[in-house]
Scaffold this active site. Sequence first.
Site, PDB file in Angstrom:
ATOM      1  N   ASN A  83      85.935   6.057 109.171  1.00 45.60           N
ATOM      2  CA  ASN A  83      86.473   7.404 109.026  1.00 45.60           C
ATOM      3  C   ASN A  83      85.660   8.388 109.873  1.00 45.60           C
ATOM      4  O   ASN A  83      84.739   8.001 110.584  1.00 45.60           O
ATOM      5  CB  ASN A  83      86.485   7.798 107.544  1.00 45.60           C
ATOM      6  CG  ASN A  83      87.641   8.711 107.184  1.00 45.60           C
ATOM      7  OD1 ASN A  83      88.004   9.595 107.964  1.00 45.60           O
ATOM      8  ND2 ASN A  83      88.217   8.499 106.027  1.00 45.60           N
ATOM      9  N   HIS A 113      60.812   4.019 114.413  1.00 44.59           N
ATOM     10  CA  HIS A 113      59.606   4.408 115.145  1.00 44.59           C
ATOM     11  C   HIS A 113      58.369   3.964 114.377  1.00 44.59           C
ATOM     12  O   HIS A 113      58.418   3.748 113.167  1.00 44.59           O
ATOM     13  CB  HIS A 113      59.565   5.932 115.326  1.00 44.59           C
ATOM     14  CG  HIS A 113      60.747   6.456 116.062  1.00 44.59           C
ATOM     15  ND1 HIS A 113      60.790   6.514 117.431  1.00 44.59           N
ATOM     16  CD2 HIS A 113      61.944   6.919 115.631  1.00 44.59           C
ATOM     17  CE1 HIS A 113      61.966   7.013 117.813  1.00 44.59           C
ATOM     18  NE2 HIS A 113      62.673   7.261 116.735  1.00 44.59           N
ATOM     19  N   GLY A 140      81.124   7.619 101.455  1.00 51.10           N
ATOM     20  CA  GLY A 140      80.832   8.756 102.308  1.00 51.10           C
ATOM     21  C   GLY A 140      79.373   9.176 102.312  1.00 51.10           C
ATOM     22  O   GLY A 140      78.726   9.244 101.276  1.00 51.10           O
ATOM     23  N   THR A 163      67.879   0.932 102.019  1.00 50.87           N
ATOM     24  CA  THR A 163      66.634   0.591 102.683  1.00 50.87           C
ATOM     25  C   THR A 163      66.299  -0.897 102.585  1.00 50.87           C
ATOM     26  O   THR A 163      65.419  -1.372 103.296  1.00 50.87           O
ATOM     27  CB  THR A 163      65.454   1.392 102.093  1.00 50.87           C
ATOM     28  OG1 THR A 163      65.347   1.074 100.700  1.00 50.87           O
ATOM     29  CG2 THR A 163      65.675   2.893 102.270  1.00 50.87           C
ATOM     30  N   LYS A 164      66.981  -1.615 101.697  1.00 58.45           N
ATOM     31  CA  LYS A 164      66.735  -3.043 101.484  1.00 58.45           C
ATOM     32  C   LYS A 164      68.058  -3.789 101.442  1.00 58.45           C
ATOM     33  O   LYS A 164      69.115  -3.197 101.205  1.00 58.45           O
ATOM     34  CB  LYS A 164      65.979  -3.265 100.181  1.00 58.45           C
ATOM     35  CG  LYS A 164      64.613  -2.583 100.157  1.00 58.45           C
ATOM     36  CD  LYS A 164      63.758  -3.104  99.043  1.00 58.45           C
ATOM     37  CE  LYS A 164      62.424  -2.415  98.938  1.00 58.45           C
ATOM     38  NZ  LYS A 164      61.636  -2.248 100.078  1.00 58.45           N
ATOM     39  N   ARG A 178      70.240   0.802  95.046  1.00 57.43           N
ATOM     40  CA  ARG A 178      69.905  -0.366  94.237  1.00 57.43           C
ATOM     41  C   ARG A 178      71.180  -0.882  93.575  1.00 57.43           C
ATOM     42  O   ARG A 178      72.150  -0.139  93.394  1.00 57.43           O
ATOM     43  CB  ARG A 178      68.850  -0.035  93.205  1.00 57.43           C
ATOM     44  CG  ARG A 178      69.327   0.935  92.151  1.00 57.43           C
ATOM     45  CD  ARG A 178      68.205   1.463  91.268  1.00 57.43           C
ATOM     46  NE  ARG A 178      68.713   2.294  90.201  1.00 57.43           N
ATOM     47  CZ  ARG A 178      69.307   3.477  90.334  1.00 57.43           C
ATOM     48  NH1 ARG A 178      69.499   3.987  91.530  1.00 57.43           N
ATOM     49  NH2 ARG A 178      69.718   4.152  89.301  1.00 57.43           N
ATOM     50  N   LYS A 181      75.722  -2.832  89.462  1.00 59.07           N
ATOM     51  CA  LYS A 181      76.694  -3.632  88.729  1.00 59.07           C
ATOM     52  C   LYS A 181      77.071  -4.851  89.563  1.00 59.07           C
ATOM     53  O   LYS A 181      77.260  -4.750  90.764  1.00 59.07           O
ATOM     54  CB  LYS A 181      77.950  -2.798  88.454  1.00 59.07           C
ATOM     55  CG  LYS A 181      79.015  -3.504  87.665  1.00 59.07           C
ATOM     56  CD  LYS A 181      80.196  -2.569  87.393  1.00 59.07           C
ATOM     57  CE  LYS A 181      81.243  -3.297  86.584  1.00 59.07           C
ATOM     58  NZ  LYS A 181      82.399  -2.435  86.311  1.00 59.07           N
TER      59      LYS A 181
END
Length: 183
Positions: A83, A113, A140, A163-164, A178, A181
């Site tokens: 989108n 960086h 979004g 981030t993981k 995280r 569910k």
Amino acid sequence: MKSEKEKMLAGDLYYAGDEELTKEREYARNLIFEFNHSKPSGKDKRQEILKKLITAKDSFYIEAPFYCDYGYNIEVGENFYANYSCIILDVNKVKIGDNVLLAPNVQLYTATHSIDPAERLTGKEYAKPIVIGNNVWIGGGAIICPGVKIGDNATIGAGSVVTKNIPDNVIAAGNPCRVIKNI
């Protein structure tokens, strides 16, 4: 001796101001400009422009505006949809599976960086690939950070910062993202 482009794609520190890389980014930016300023009714022309930029199957659609660094590091599967205002910093490979939906303002960042300020000031940077599985929906404003893999059938909530790695068959959300569910 590796070229700066080879270092970039290997995930090593490289100099982004390298002449070859600068020319390749300029080429991509010109195509992106053409795409972003084309008429919405010119769907065929828009698809032609994108096919010069990214590797894609026949069934995909990206809304304007769209932004990327190089384009050639992006590979999308069947039935891909992005989108408005999608940003893919494809300094390294970005592989997106089949039936993937990106809501507005989704950002995929392979570029990163050094945390060492002295090293950052040298102008060198590095990148880590991103892999998104099949049947994934990313809400979004979500941000996918360098080196992340998102599993098949996952849903990422709006506004999440991933981030993981995210496993298959889950709903994940938040900052940091995280699993909330299992599906």
